[in-house]
Design an enzyme around this catalytic site. Structure first.
Site, PDB file in Angstrom:
ATOM      1  N   MET A 102       0.844  -1.190   0.000  1.00 55.77           N
ATOM      2  CA  MET A 102       0.000   0.000   0.000  1.00 55.77           C
ATOM      3  C   MET A 102       0.885   1.249   0.000  1.00 55.77           C
ATOM      4  SD  MET A 102      -2.963  -1.035   2.751  1.00 55.77           S
ATOM      5  CE  MET A 102      -1.781  -1.356   4.065  1.00 55.77           C
ATOM      6  N   GLY A 189       1.311   4.048   4.869  1.00 55.98           N
ATOM      7  CA  GLY A 189       2.063   3.345   3.834  1.00 55.98           C
ATOM      8  C   GLY A 189       2.649   2.057   4.398  1.00 55.98           C
ATOM      9  N   SER A 190       2.335   0.914   3.813  1.00 58.32           N
ATOM     10  CA  SER A 190       2.687  -0.333   4.470  1.00 58.32           C
ATOM     11  C   SER A 190       2.389  -1.527   3.569  1.00 58.32           C
ATOM     12  CB  SER A 190       1.890  -0.447   5.780  1.00 58.32           C
ATOM     13  OG  SER A 190       0.561   0.013   5.571  1.00 58.32           O
ATOM     14  N   ARG A 191       2.193  -2.714   4.202  1.00 59.10           N
ATOM     15  CA  ARG A 191       2.002  -3.934   3.434  1.00 59.10           C
ATOM     16  C   ARG A 191       1.139  -4.928   4.207  1.00 59.10           C
ATOM     17  NH1 ARG A 191       7.320  -7.311   2.198  1.00 59.10           N
ATOM     18  NH2 ARG A 191       6.467  -9.338   2.783  1.00 59.10           N
TER      19      ARG A 191
END
Length: 232
Positions: A102, A189-191
């Site tokens: 993301m 912001g990440s995964r």
């Protein structure tokens, strides 16, 4: 429908978690306008970005036993087989894993990939390296869920990224959850990693765009051995 109502219908709602941040950006913008108007306009732009970051649009989730949907908006960054983290309790054999990255421009509300019972929630502190790197699965701060379904246990991991500094969970152990229901979010912001039962076939490809609660990642009822893809 009036023009005003038509425009309003195109604006997604904001998740309540975002209100303090949007308010902070808006207040800072007013101060910057007082200091120097060009700075104020930059602040106004960042306020709009913050509102978009915390958007929480309505999603239409396919509902059928065996379907696994995307838990996050973003780009499918990896489709592979790896040993799941120990805290999931899913064993020490490689399992199918689908990773969704993301960016700061994606919607960050996370949704359950399946319907089932949340057997385990495990938080682990860690680093904040780029979430697109494979080692982020082991090194970064993360929050893991194990969801039991008739087809087996599904692991879902929220992984903090380079900018992300806060993982938020909305659920608890023992809770029953439906596919597509919100279970958390990550700022900024990440995964998301999804671990599937052994033998599961992915229905998405690396580079594909996923939509939380709508894109089908896998279907346990299919026996076609997966799909092939063409890039145009």
């Amino acid at each position: 429908m009036s023009i005003a109502n038509s425009i309003r219908a195109q604006i997604p709602p904001i998740h309540p978690e975002g209100y303090p941040f949007i308010g902070g950006f808006a207040l800072a913008s007013l101060v910057l306008f007082y200091i120097w108007s060009p700075l104020g306009w930059i602040g106004a732009g960042l306020t709009v970005w913050c509102a978009l970051f915390f958007r929480d649009p309505v999603r239409v989730t396919p509902v059928r036993e065996g379907i696994v949907v995307a838990p996050a908006d973003g780009r499918v960054s990896m489709v592979t087989q790896v040993v799941p983290p120990a805290e999931l309790g899913l064993g020490d054999k490689p399992l199918p894993r689908i990773s969704i990255f993301m960016s700061v421009f994606n919607c960050h509300v996370n949704r359950s990939p399946v319907a089932g019972r949340i057997e385990r929630i495990a938080y682990r502190p860690g680093k904040f390296i780029n979430a697109e790197l494979d080692k982020a699965s082991e090194d970064n701060e993360r929050n893991s869920l194990v969801i039991s379904t008739p087809a087996g246990q599904i692991g879902v991991i929220q992984i903090a990224g380079l900018v992300a500094r806060r993982i938020v969970s909305f659920v608890r152990e023992g809770q029953t959850i439906g596919a597509g229901e919100r279970f958390g979010l990550i700022r900024f912001g990440s995964r998301l990693d999804v671990f599937l039962p052994e033998g599961s076939k992915s229905l998405v490809s690396e580079g594909q765009t996923a939509i939380a609660g709508e894109t089908v990642l896998a279907d346990f009822r299919l026996g076609d051995g997966g799909r092939t893809y063409r890039v145009d």
